[in-house]
Design a protein around this motif. Structure first.
Motif, PDB file in Angstrom:
ATOM      1  N   UNK A 213       4.562   6.859  76.786  1.00 32.56           N
ATOM      2  CA  UNK A 213       3.602   7.408  75.826  1.00 32.56           C
ATOM      3  C   UNK A 213       3.485   8.925  75.958  1.00 32.56           C
ATOM      4  N   UNK A 214       3.586   9.425  77.177  1.00 26.06           N
ATOM      5  CA  UNK A 214       3.475  10.873  77.377  1.00 26.06           C
ATOM      6  C   UNK A 214       4.552  11.600  76.587  1.00 26.06           C
ATOM      7  N   UNK A 215       5.779  11.131  76.706  1.00 20.98           N
ATOM      8  CA  UNK A 215       6.893  11.788  76.011  1.00 20.98           C
ATOM      9  C   UNK A 215       6.786  11.599  74.495  1.00 20.98           C
ATOM     10  N   UNK A 216       6.422  10.392  74.066  1.00 19.84           N
ATOM     11  CA  UNK A 216       6.271  10.145  72.634  1.00 19.84           C
ATOM     12  C   UNK A 216       5.182  11.024  72.030  1.00 19.84           C
ATOM     13  N   UNK A 217       4.081  11.201  72.759  1.00 18.91           N
ATOM     14  CA  UNK A 217       2.984  12.036  72.254  1.00 18.91           C
ATOM     15  C   UNK A 217       3.429  13.489  72.131  1.00 18.91           C
ATOM     16  N   UNK A 218       4.146  13.995  73.154  1.00 18.50           N
ATOM     17  CA  UNK A 218       4.629  15.376  73.109  1.00 18.50           C
ATOM     18  C   UNK A 218       5.549  15.589  71.898  1.00 18.50           C
ATOM     19  N   UNK A 219       6.442  14.636  71.667  1.00 20.71           N
ATOM     20  CA  UNK A 219       7.377  14.753  70.551  1.00 20.71           C
ATOM     21  C   UNK A 219       6.654  14.622  69.210  1.00 20.71           C
ATOM     22  N   UNK A 220       5.657  13.719  69.156  1.00 19.33           N
ATOM     23  CA  UNK A 220       4.897  13.548  67.913  1.00 19.33           C
ATOM     24  C   UNK A 220       4.122  14.814  67.566  1.00 19.33           C
ATOM     25  N   UNK A 221       3.582  15.483  68.573  1.00 14.91           N
ATOM     26  CA  UNK A 221       2.862  16.734  68.328  1.00 14.91           C
ATOM     27  C   UNK A 221       3.809  17.840  67.881  1.00 14.91           C
ATOM     28  N   UNK A 222       4.996  17.887  68.484  1.00 15.68           N
ATOM     29  CA  UNK A 222       5.968  18.921  68.128  1.00 15.68           C
ATOM     30  C   UNK A 222       6.461  18.752  66.691  1.00 15.68           C
TER      31      UNK A 222
ATOM     32  N   UNK B  10      18.628  10.937  67.978  1.00  8.80           N
ATOM     33  CA  UNK B  10      19.006  12.066  67.140  1.00  8.80           C
ATOM     34  C   UNK B  10      19.160  11.565  65.705  1.00  8.80           C
ATOM     35  N   UNK B  11      18.391  12.057  64.745  1.00  4.19           N
ATOM     36  CA  UNK B  11      17.254  12.970  64.894  1.00  4.19           C
ATOM     37  C   UNK B  11      16.015  12.207  65.355  1.00  4.19           C
ATOM     38  N   UNK B  12      15.061  12.927  65.897  1.00  5.17           N
ATOM     39  CA  UNK B  12      13.842  12.288  66.370  1.00  5.17           C
ATOM     40  C   UNK B  12      13.023  11.741  65.206  1.00  5.17           C
ATOM     41  N   UNK B  13      13.119  12.419  64.050  1.00  7.85           N
ATOM     42  CA  UNK B  13      12.423  11.979  62.838  1.00  7.85           C
ATOM     43  C   UNK B  13      13.452  11.843  61.718  1.00  7.85           C
ATOM     44  N   UNK B  14      13.670  10.641  61.174  1.00 12.47           N
ATOM     45  CA  UNK B  14      14.623  10.497  60.070  1.00 12.47           C
ATOM     46  C   UNK B  14      14.087  11.134  58.796  1.00 12.47           C
ATOM     47  N   UNK B  15      14.989  11.417  57.882  1.00 13.56           N
ATOM     48  CA  UNK B  15      14.572  11.960  56.591  1.00 13.56           C
ATOM     49  C   UNK B  15      13.827  10.897  55.792  1.00 13.56           C
ATOM     50  N   UNK B  16      12.780  11.319  55.071  1.00 15.90           N
ATOM     51  CA  UNK B  16      12.042  10.376  54.231  1.00 15.90           C
ATOM     52  C   UNK B  16      12.729  10.200  52.879  1.00 15.90           C
ATOM     53  N   UNK B  17      13.438  11.222  52.415  1.00 15.90           N
ATOM     54  CA  UNK B  17      14.048  11.182  51.080  1.00 15.90           C
ATOM     55  C   UNK B  17      15.453  10.588  51.165  1.00 15.90           C
TER      56      UNK B  17
ATOM     57  N   UNK C  43      23.770  19.453  64.063  1.00 14.91           N
ATOM     58  CA  UNK C  43      22.783  20.397  63.533  1.00 14.91           C
ATOM     59  C   UNK C  43      21.375  20.042  64.014  1.00 14.91           C
ATOM     60  N   UNK C  44      21.054  18.753  64.042  1.00 13.96           N
ATOM     61  CA  UNK C  44      19.732  18.331  64.537  1.00 13.96           C
ATOM     62  C   UNK C  44      19.536  18.744  65.996  1.00 13.96           C
ATOM     63  N   UNK C  45      20.575  18.605  66.808  1.00  8.49           N
ATOM     64  CA  UNK C  45      20.465  18.990  68.215  1.00  8.49           C
ATOM     65  C   UNK C  45      20.287  20.499  68.341  1.00  8.49           C
ATOM     66  N   UNK C  46      21.037  21.264  67.551  1.00 13.23           N
ATOM     67  CA  UNK C  46      20.905  22.727  67.589  1.00 13.23           C
ATOM     68  C   UNK C  46      19.498  23.174  67.203  1.00 13.23           C
ATOM     69  N   UNK C  47      18.844  22.403  66.320  1.00  9.84           N
ATOM     70  CA  UNK C  47      17.480  22.721  65.897  1.00  9.84           C
ATOM     71  C   UNK C  47      16.433  22.078  66.808  1.00  9.84           C
ATOM     72  N   UNK C  48      16.906  21.431  67.895  1.00 10.15           N
ATOM     73  CA  UNK C  48      16.025  20.713  68.836  1.00 10.15           C
ATOM     74  C   UNK C  48      15.251  19.595  68.148  1.00 10.15           C
ATOM     75  N   UNK C  49      15.916  18.918  67.218  1.00  7.30           N
ATOM     76  CA  UNK C  49      15.317  17.774  66.529  1.00  7.30           C
ATOM     77  C   UNK C  49      15.858  16.479  67.120  1.00  7.30           C
TER      78      UNK C  49
END
Length: 462
Positions: free
Chosen positions: A225-234, A306-313, A333-339
């Protein structure tokens, strides 16, 4: 045209335990439906062509359901069992998604109240209140008349009901049934000081749950949960733009769910990739995970997504004509953008300092194209840079991708670097046991059983 959905081979059932497990499981099914272009609020098959297309990509997680809504529409019903001593979580999902979980009597098992964060109480009540009252074998048969090939089991490891029920269920499947089923567990570690859990009791719960995963789970995947929360906030702004199963809950019931919205979306992204790895048209079967981890220690995998958040569209015209969104180039590209993100509380320094020469990984790859030598080498080099894993210890699973789907990669990593985190919890559990032994002893957990479980966990993660 047949009104019957084809009987899929090798059925897999998702059994969701406790408030957390039900939230994660429902979000994962929603993600799977979105990936194949179905509407989660009213998922249907509209004809043989649609039936073939969706079933090939949703695979054995779909329940055979003979009755049509009307005309030629056939409901898409997941093979899912929502289990909780507190009925509120399951009831909310049923109310919000009545067409997805249409078989209420088959989809839900609930009791009269939670297990008070007491693993021992939850285990005893599972045996007395649930498996006896409901006839677990009959319940599973109603979701899958044919033998079940596998179970995917999401749950929280620090609570009472989720941790204990998942433990008891895994033991039940492996010892008390004739199913030769593969079990994949998705255990979520709490964040002490943020999640509403009691540190000492949760440490004991986690130790007992880990010991049951060591004994009975074929593929144990850990989130934190700690890691998921950090990523969700980012990634909060991007996650806010995505739809979630929580958005369809009654507004007055969002409390207790809304805080976990982004975290659940991230975890569901990885869990849906895991399901797609064996549900779509591939050579990879769920039981292969058991073989991969059979001789490994600690035999626990952590996801890197990768990516941490998929595209919605996903189905918009610009995505369909794009040359990058569903290719390996897009992943880079997602990794380069830290996604991207590791969904467990370890970082790259932990992996480099505390990993081991026998660390291994299983890369689930959903990209456009044949994933030939060039693309494979790109991913190999990224894995080596992040985890220092040898080529021979990497497995690559190519998942067929729809033209309008976004590329996605989830790397399941078996690394010794998770050991120190787990051993800290085991140490806390050992120091706390004397204060809880009488309370747990009332529910059948003896000091001898706890100490034996503690030794198993310490040995596995040392």
């Amino acid at each position: 045209m047949s009104k019957f959905a084809p009987l899929p081979p090798a059925p897999v059932i998702m059994t969701c335990f406790g408030h957390c497990g039900i939230g994660l499981g429902a979000e994962t099914y929603r993600r799977l439906l979105l990936d194949v272009g179905a509407d989660p609020l009213k998922p249907t098959l509209k004809g043989e062509k649609d039936e073939s297309r969706i079933l090939k990509r949703y695979g054995s997680t779909i329940l055979r359901f003979p009755n049509a809504y009307g005309g030629n529409e056939i409901p898409l019903i997941p093979r899912a069992l929502l289990i909780d001593l507190d009925p509120r979580a399951a009831n909310l999902i049923l109310q919000s998604y009545p067409d997805l979980f249409a078989l209420r009597d088959k989809h839900v098992i609930s009791g009269a109240g939670g297990a008070a964060r007491n693993w021992a109480e939850g285990r005893t009540r599972f045996i007395k209140e649930v498996s006896t009252k409901y006839d677990m074998q009959k319940q599973l048969a109603s979701l899958s008349p044919e033998p079940v090939r596998g179970f995917t089991i999401p749950f929280a490891m620090g609570g009472g009901t989720g941790a204990s029920f998942a433990s008891a269920f895994m033991q039940y499947i492996k010892k008390d049934t004739k199913e030769h089923a593969t079990i994949a567990s998705f255990g979520l570690l709490p964040e002490f000081g943020w999640d509403p859990v009691i540190l000492e009791a949760s440490a004991i719960n986690i130790v007992m749950n880990l010991e049951h995963q060591i004994k009975y789970s074929d593929c144990s995947i850990l989130f934190s949960n700690k890691r998921l929360r950090e990523l969700a906030q980012r990634h909060e702004k991007r996650l806010d733009k995505m739809s979630s199963i929580i958005d369809d809950l009654p507004k007055e019931h969002e409390v207790g769910w809304k805080d976990y919205r982004g975290m659940n979306l991230i975890a569901a992204n990885a869990m849906s990739m895991f399901t797609a790895s064996f549900a779509r048209e591939t050579e990879w079967d769920m039981s292969n995970y058991r073989t991969w981890l059979a001789t490994k220690r600690p035999r626990f995998a952590v996801p890197w997504v990768i990516p941490i958040v998929p595209e919605e569209r996903q189905w918009s015209s610009d995505l369909m004509t794009s040359t990058k969104h569903n290719t390996m180039e897009g992943i880079v590209e997602h990794i380069n953008k830290k996604e991207d993100g590791i969904l467990f509380d370890i970082d790259e320094n932990d992996i480099r300092d505390k990993g081991g020469p026998k660390d291994s990984c299983c890369a689930l790859v959903k990209v456009k194209g044949d994933f030939e030598a060039k693309e494979r080498d790109i991913l190999k080099n990224m894995i080596k840079d992040r985890f220092h894993i040898e080529d021979a210890r990497m497995i690559f699973i190519k998942i067929p991708i729809l033209e309008t789907e976004q590329a996605n990669v989830t790397v399941l990593v078996n690394t010794k670097a998770i050991g120190p985190k787990i051993l800290e919890i085991a140490s806390e559990a050992e120091a706390s046991w004397d204060a809880f032994k009488d309370e747990y002893g009332k529910w059948g957990l003896s000091t001898e059983e706890f100490k034996a479980s503690l030794m198993d966990v310490v040995h596995e993660f040392s």
